[in-house]
Design a protein around this motif. Sequence first.
Motif, PDB file in Angstrom:
ATOM      1  N   VAL A  76      -1.659 -13.638   4.367  1.00 27.69           N
ATOM      2  CA  VAL A  76      -0.762 -13.982   3.891  1.00 27.69           C
ATOM      3  C   VAL A  76      -0.809 -13.906   2.357  1.00 27.69           C
ATOM      4  O   VAL A  76      -0.338 -13.014   1.668  1.00 27.69           O
ATOM      5  CB  VAL A  76      -0.022 -15.244   4.245  1.00 27.69           C
ATOM      6  CG1 VAL A  76       1.250 -15.399   3.449  1.00 27.69           C
ATOM      7  CG2 VAL A  76       0.266 -15.186   5.743  1.00 27.69           C
ATOM      8  N   TYR A  77      -1.958 -14.433   2.074  1.00 26.11           N
ATOM      9  CA  TYR A  77      -2.091 -14.542   0.552  1.00 26.11           C
ATOM     10  C   TYR A  77      -2.474 -12.998   0.114  1.00 26.11           C
ATOM     11  O   TYR A  77      -1.756 -12.775  -1.058  1.00 26.11           O
ATOM     12  CB  TYR A  77      -3.430 -15.321   0.279  1.00 26.11           C
ATOM     13  CG  TYR A  77      -3.707 -15.590  -1.135  1.00 26.11           C
ATOM     14  CD1 TYR A  77      -3.013 -16.431  -1.913  1.00 26.11           C
ATOM     15  CD2 TYR A  77      -4.689 -14.526  -1.974  1.00 26.11           C
ATOM     16  CE1 TYR A  77      -3.139 -16.570  -3.424  1.00 26.11           C
ATOM     17  CE2 TYR A  77      -4.944 -14.896  -3.275  1.00 26.11           C
ATOM     18  CZ  TYR A  77      -4.117 -16.042  -3.860  1.00 26.11           C
ATOM     19  OH  TYR A  77      -4.548 -15.991  -5.272  1.00 26.11           O
ATOM     20  N   ASN A  78      -2.780 -12.489   0.825  1.00 24.98           N
ATOM     21  CA  ASN A  78      -3.265 -10.986   0.219  1.00 24.98           C
ATOM     22  C   ASN A  78      -1.923 -10.257  -0.037  1.00 24.98           C
ATOM     23  O   ASN A  78      -1.586  -9.240  -0.820  1.00 24.98           O
ATOM     24  CB  ASN A  78      -4.046  -9.972   1.267  1.00 24.98           C
ATOM     25  CG  ASN A  78      -5.587 -10.753   1.010  1.00 24.98           C
ATOM     26  OD1 ASN A  78      -5.694 -11.478   0.447  1.00 24.98           O
ATOM     27  ND2 ASN A  78      -6.463 -10.305   2.349  1.00 24.98           N
ATOM     28  N   ASP A 145      -1.114  -5.225   1.459  1.00 29.04           N
ATOM     29  CA  ASP A 145      -1.811  -6.316   1.229  1.00 29.04           C
ATOM     30  C   ASP A 145      -3.490  -5.830   0.479  1.00 29.04           C
ATOM     31  O   ASP A 145      -4.176  -6.489   0.614  1.00 29.04           O
ATOM     32  CB  ASP A 145      -2.198  -6.969   2.532  1.00 29.04           C
ATOM     33  CG  ASP A 145      -2.553  -5.989   3.644  1.00 29.04           C
ATOM     34  OD1 ASP A 145      -2.658  -4.945   3.243  1.00 29.04           O
ATOM     35  OD2 ASP A 145      -2.718  -6.442   4.788  1.00 29.04           O
ATOM     36  N   GLY A 146      -3.106  -4.562   0.000  1.00 26.75           N
ATOM     37  CA  GLY A 146      -4.467  -4.155  -0.515  1.00 26.75           C
ATOM     38  C   GLY A 146      -4.590  -4.182  -1.906  1.00 26.75           C
ATOM     39  O   GLY A 146      -5.593  -3.694  -2.461  1.00 26.75           O
ATOM     40  N   GLY A 147      -3.860  -4.974  -2.639  1.00 28.25           N
ATOM     41  CA  GLY A 147      -4.074  -5.010  -3.959  1.00 28.25           C
ATOM     42  C   GLY A 147      -3.177  -3.929  -4.717  1.00 28.25           C
ATOM     43  O   GLY A 147      -2.838  -2.829  -4.037  1.00 28.25           O
ATOM     44  N   PHE A 159      -8.865   1.350   7.421  1.00 27.43           N
ATOM     45  CA  PHE A 159      -9.061  -0.030   7.166  1.00 27.43           C
ATOM     46  C   PHE A 159      -7.672  -0.717   7.200  1.00 27.43           C
ATOM     47  O   PHE A 159      -7.875  -2.006   6.907  1.00 27.43           O
ATOM     48  CB  PHE A 159     -10.181  -0.163   5.796  1.00 27.43           C
ATOM     49  CG  PHE A 159     -11.516   0.415   6.166  1.00 27.43           C
ATOM     50  CD1 PHE A 159     -12.429  -0.215   6.991  1.00 27.43           C
ATOM     51  CD2 PHE A 159     -11.842   1.780   5.853  1.00 27.43           C
ATOM     52  CE1 PHE A 159     -13.613   0.323   7.100  1.00 27.43           C
ATOM     53  CE2 PHE A 159     -12.909   2.199   5.861  1.00 27.43           C
ATOM     54  CZ  PHE A 159     -13.975   1.616   6.532  1.00 27.43           C
ATOM     55  N   SER A 160      -6.800   0.136   7.136  1.00 26.76           N
ATOM     56  CA  SER A 160      -5.587  -0.720   6.803  1.00 26.76           C
ATOM     57  C   SER A 160      -4.525   0.182   7.809  1.00 26.76           C
ATOM     58  O   SER A 160      -3.758   0.606   7.495  1.00 26.76           O
ATOM     59  CB  SER A 160      -4.944  -0.653   5.388  1.00 26.76           C
ATOM     60  OG  SER A 160      -5.573  -1.233   4.546  1.00 26.76           O
ATOM     61  N   PRO A 161      -4.731  -0.030   9.056  1.00 26.56           N
ATOM     62  CA  PRO A 161      -3.768   0.680  10.073  1.00 26.56           C
ATOM     63  C   PRO A 161      -2.433   0.246  10.198  1.00 26.56           C
ATOM     64  O   PRO A 161      -1.813   1.228  10.616  1.00 26.56           O
ATOM     65  CB  PRO A 161      -4.646   0.171  11.489  1.00 26.56           C
ATOM     66  CG  PRO A 161      -5.403  -0.882  11.183  1.00 26.56           C
ATOM     67  CD  PRO A 161      -5.681  -1.250   9.757  1.00 26.56           C
ATOM     68  N   GLY A 162      -2.025  -0.908   9.720  1.00 19.84           N
ATOM     69  CA  GLY A 162      -0.648  -1.025   9.992  1.00 19.84           C
ATOM     70  C   GLY A 162       0.158  -0.213   9.102  1.00 19.84           C
ATOM     71  O   GLY A 162      -0.187   0.516   8.198  1.00 19.84           O
ATOM     72  N   ILE A 163       1.588  -0.613   9.176  1.00 21.31           N
ATOM     73  CA  ILE A 163       2.476   0.342   8.242  1.00 21.31           C
ATOM     74  C   ILE A 163       2.619  -0.353   6.867  1.00 21.31           C
ATOM     75  O   ILE A 163       3.379   0.101   5.980  1.00 21.31           O
ATOM     76  CB  ILE A 163       3.871   0.213   8.663  1.00 21.31           C
ATOM     77  CG1 ILE A 163       4.417  -1.201   8.756  1.00 21.31           C
ATOM     78  CG2 ILE A 163       4.115   1.170  10.375  1.00 21.31           C
ATOM     79  CD1 ILE A 163       5.938  -1.187   9.079  1.00 21.31           C
ATOM     80  N   ASN A 164       2.090  -1.625   6.236  1.00 15.34           N
ATOM     81  CA  ASN A 164       1.960  -2.165   4.983  1.00 15.34           C
ATOM     82  C   ASN A 164       1.872  -0.931   4.025  1.00 15.34           C
ATOM     83  O   ASN A 164       2.791  -1.216   3.088  1.00 15.34           O
ATOM     84  CB  ASN A 164       1.162  -3.123   4.979  1.00 15.34           C
ATOM     85  CG  ASN A 164       0.973  -4.237   6.243  1.00 15.34           C
ATOM     86  OD1 ASN A 164       0.978  -3.744   7.552  1.00 15.34           O
ATOM     87  ND2 ASN A 164       1.021  -5.539   5.948  1.00 15.34           N
TER      88      ASN A 164
ATOM     89  N   GLU B 193     -15.254  -6.677  -5.645  1.00 11.01           N
ATOM     90  CA  GLU B 193     -14.298  -5.691  -5.585  1.00 11.01           C
ATOM     91  C   GLU B 193     -13.363  -6.291  -4.284  1.00 11.01           C
ATOM     92  O   GLU B 193     -13.972  -6.163  -3.089  1.00 11.01           O
ATOM     93  CB  GLU B 193     -14.711  -4.249  -5.538  1.00 11.01           C
ATOM     94  CG  GLU B 193     -13.471  -3.447  -5.258  1.00 11.01           C
ATOM     95  CD  GLU B 193     -12.727  -3.019  -6.649  1.00 11.01           C
ATOM     96  OE1 GLU B 193     -13.117  -2.820  -7.542  1.00 11.01           O
ATOM     97  OE2 GLU B 193     -11.514  -3.233  -6.267  1.00 11.01           O
ATOM     98  N   PHE B 194     -12.285  -6.179  -4.606  1.00  5.43           N
ATOM     99  CA  PHE B 194     -11.387  -6.990  -3.398  1.00  5.43           C
ATOM    100  C   PHE B 194     -11.640  -5.789  -2.363  1.00  5.43           C
ATOM    101  O   PHE B 194     -11.363  -4.724  -2.334  1.00  5.43           O
ATOM    102  CB  PHE B 194      -9.954  -6.984  -3.779  1.00  5.43           C
ATOM    103  CG  PHE B 194      -8.870  -7.310  -2.688  1.00  5.43           C
ATOM    104  CD1 PHE B 194      -9.135  -8.641  -2.050  1.00  5.43           C
ATOM    105  CD2 PHE B 194      -8.210  -6.229  -2.233  1.00  5.43           C
ATOM    106  CE1 PHE B 194      -8.013  -8.951  -0.914  1.00  5.43           C
ATOM    107  CE2 PHE B 194      -7.398  -6.879  -0.955  1.00  5.43           C
ATOM    108  CZ  PHE B 194      -7.374  -8.082  -0.436  1.00  5.43           C
ATOM    109  N   ASN B 195     -11.621  -6.355  -0.829  1.00  4.35           N
ATOM    110  CA  ASN B 195     -12.197  -5.635   0.233  1.00  4.35           C
ATOM    111  C   ASN B 195     -11.485  -6.090   1.355  1.00  4.35           C
ATOM    112  O   ASN B 195     -12.002  -5.786   2.582  1.00  4.35           O
ATOM    113  CB  ASN B 195     -13.531  -5.408   0.183  1.00  4.35           C
ATOM    114  CG  ASN B 195     -14.038  -6.662   0.567  1.00  4.35           C
ATOM    115  OD1 ASN B 195     -13.548  -7.836   0.492  1.00  4.35           O
ATOM    116  ND2 ASN B 195     -15.733  -6.721   0.145  1.00  4.35           N
ATOM    117  N   GLY B 196     -10.353  -6.994   1.508  1.00  4.19           N
ATOM    118  CA  GLY B 196      -9.744  -7.216   2.414  1.00  4.19           C
ATOM    119  C   GLY B 196      -9.897  -8.719   2.995  1.00  4.19           C
ATOM    120  O   GLY B 196     -10.332  -9.437   1.916  1.00  4.19           O
TER     121      GLY B 196
END
Lengths: 832, 223
Positions: A76-78, A145-147, A159-164, B193-196
């Motif tokens: 959530v925080y991300n 959520d990746g910055g 590494f980010s498979p969702g639709i986000n 470095e932000f990584n998840g």
Amino acid sequence: MTDKPRLTALRLHKALHPIWKNDPGWKGRFTTVNNNDIGTMFILGATGMFLAGGILAMLIRAQLASPRSVFMGPEVYNQIFTMHGTIMMFLFAIPFFEALTVFLLPGMLGTRDLAFPRLSSYGFWCYMIGATIMILALVAGVAPDGGWFMYPPLSSSAFSPGINTDIWLLGISFIEISAIGAAVEVVVTVLRYRAVGMTLDRLPIFAWYMLVVAVMILTAFPPMILGSLILELERAFDMPFFQAEHGGDSLLWQHLFWLFGHPEVYIIFLPAAGVISMILPVMARTTLLGYGWVVAAAISLAVLSFGLWVHHMFTTGIPHMGLAFFSAVSTLVAVPTGVQIFAWIGTLWKGRPELHLPMLWILGFFVTFVMGGLTGVMVAMVPFDWQAHDTYFVVAHLHYVLIGGYVFPMIAAVYYWLPVLTGRKRFFRMGEVAFWLVMAGFHGTFLLLHWAGLLGMRRRIDSIEAGSGWEGINLLASISGFVLAIGFALVILDVAVNAFVAVRGRRNPWNAGTLEWATPIPGPAYNVASIPVVASRYPLHDNPGLPVQIARGEGFLGNPVRNRRETLAVSVARAEPEFIAVFPQNSIIPFAMAVVTSVMFMAPVWKWYGLMLASALGVTALAMCWAWQGGSRRDEGLLDAGRGVSLPPHTEVPCPPGWWGSLFLLLADGVLFGSLLFGYAFLWTVAPNWPPPAILEPGGLGPVLAAGGVVLACAGIRLADRAIRKAGVPWIRLGASLAGLAALGAAAWTVFGGTTHDAHAYDATLWVIAGYVVFHAGVAGLMVLFLMARIRAGYVSARRFGDARVVRLWIDYAALTAILGLGAAWLPGWLA
Amino acid sequence: MVIGGTTPLMLAGCEDRLSALHPAGPAAALIATLWWVMLAGAAAILVLVLVLLALAFRRGGGPSAGDSRGEAVWIKGLGLGFTMTVLAALTAWGLWIGERLLPRPGPGVVAVEAQGRQWAWRFTYPDAPGRVTEGALHIPAGRPVDVRITSADVIHSFWVPRLAGKLDAIPGHVNVLRIQAWAPGEYAGLGAEFNGPGYRRHHFTVVAHDAAAWDAFLAGETP
């Protein structure tokens, strides 16, 4: 006798109002193309986004108030911190100054609206719909959520498979339509739609700043749009632009992103600087010191800002001598900033400053922004940045620069122009209390966070640890953060209360010299009853009677006999009357097109490509309806523009407003294409696993088609243009041009046959280049067909050939990009 | 996720363990000096600007100089002259420091390899083929060490605040960072470095050995 001027003015208002007024009721909100209405809605929308981003900031501070907080988990925080950055940068900062510009610019320039009123509406609705989608995604828990800078490979599908991530890439690209649209409008408005006699050295300084900012938007956003496009292509179709094992490079994203991202910081700062340059001299009862120097500083800041994107990449392993160059440019950019700061202080010395509320906020700006600027110079030092990068030192720095350098001046602007916005003067005095709360809250929050960063507090960690030495700082920051939030809430409340219940104010309460204060407040839909003639930078100081003269119709176009929305276009440098621009009526098309465009952008999130194509067709159809609405079926000849001057309507000039709009849109398009070629060269020289295993064979067919297509398309439209001007019928010549464009498209199509899109970053890049060429040949081809239909319907004549000029511009662009793009695609094969 | 002989727990309680301003090696020390000098300079400039700003209000309505004189003083003098002088000096110094931090070949340089992944660090040693440590990087104290940094998945960043600045681990690239510890001991390291989702816990430790212990490590005698 004394009543007479008022009577004339009233009669003129009664004549103009029905021509410019909105549709009645709710419908009027959606069909309005008026800059005052759109500006107001835009300001409200952007303020709403500021609140949304602020709430997220409060959640962040709640999470970080104490060690090992269990308020939110990292998932959530991300999303929260990514959306905080995304909302504040893309949904608040840029839209808010655009909104202010849409609202204020026509008044300052002494004209009746922005150059392309329907584009204002379309841009606004794209923004509003896109922003709503982003907020809904957050509520639904599928926010990115990746910055906010979305570095691959973290943002890649592996590494980010969702639709986000898809929502971010497509949603932000969609919202950027509003930025590009507003930029085109601002450039054309500042260059062509001004009071007569308002030469470039008499422009209100804010208009200069916005001209610079608009050109920056057109050149800075395209790399980012390209980056989003190719990252989405990688995610959807596995085209490996950023995958090292297939010749891609994640650093390409960083270059494209920061090519946008750093100029963006100045895109945000310069409007604030423009606001200060307008307000501060008025508050000091004087004129701006060093107008020319300040303009030069703004321009050099813009140029330099494109040369320092790598300072966000000091830790990526770029050779030190390369870093040294970008470090030097990064410090050099402080010179024009310093010039502006000292010009403002010098202006205060020159005048007699008074501490009204807007001035108070500008002082808050000075203290905060200077500190942010100084820490900015620190992080421009490569060795120091190696320590400070990605820590709270940088977080604190960027909040000093963005809040101090942007939000404070914008609040000053709102208070300063409140009489123009609402017609009321400030009555309640909550503003001063709010100011001190914000100042105390802001510095309490961020000052010591610099220190926490140097003590090793990384940005984006989802909680702090006990024993780290930063607990006290973070608790103080969280408490102060809530004070800051209360302060901002009070500002908004104060403005809202004053807007609705304060007493009616008199015109020009600050005794300013620029034209936005010359109209009745709040401004009527047509802004100025006639286009004034000015002789200096401060026309109201020269001639206090100017507002009355404008209202009585003593300027240009003060006699609306033709019963349509008209304004005056002037020559670029000398501001002499050139032609009469006829503005469109209220229209639902921009809103409808924004809705369909949003479907086109968001359908790929769920891989609904059929729907995407259908809505693309819808957008095309609506765009054609839009373009069809302008123009005239008869020659009007010279028309009376008032003051004894006769001018042609815009349909009868060689380069109509649409041509100028196309020119600047193509500037942005060209930068996107240039970024694509840069990416190609970058991958070839820097990325691992090059050269590719197989190189495209150019063959004979493709190059022959391309060469023939370029000649046929460009010659065809030129000959057609000549025929039109001699009242001939150019069907065959237009047909030839169309055939040429088809050949160009076919030439580009051969690239698809010789490569496999997901084999290697080389193949993927060639597909995008070829796709770009096919797309532009297609757009130009549609325009030729459109022109043919316009000729048939009688919209084109020997006097009315502007449409053909617009089409010629787009054909030339398609031909140029085909030569460069296909040349670059075939070059390695020819050399091999 | 942290495997290996040491954990950050051993260092808990020491509040300066991640502080860039408590250097334990030459690179961090140079940068810390740069910071303190810049802080002093920035404070002086801030005071100057604020005093000039305050004086503008104190002066009241005195006779103001003409625009051209104002431009000469404020814009050419302060805006251009002052800022350019300060910035040129600072940039030159920053460049000089940057040059001194580069991993230049020299006697006694030790090479090690660091590979980041979600959410761990793995270290290998060309001087001891086959030797792999997870979560702890072993180096000799008092000698320059070149860390060859790579990534197995997304972008990470290798950062030991008390020893040196950070450098990114980028897929497909090898970046070399020079670090050096003055004295034997343990130094906290971070993925920066932000990584998840596991970013906060992306730690490691640098263990600096004296000469004898380093030889023993290479010989495979210590963990």
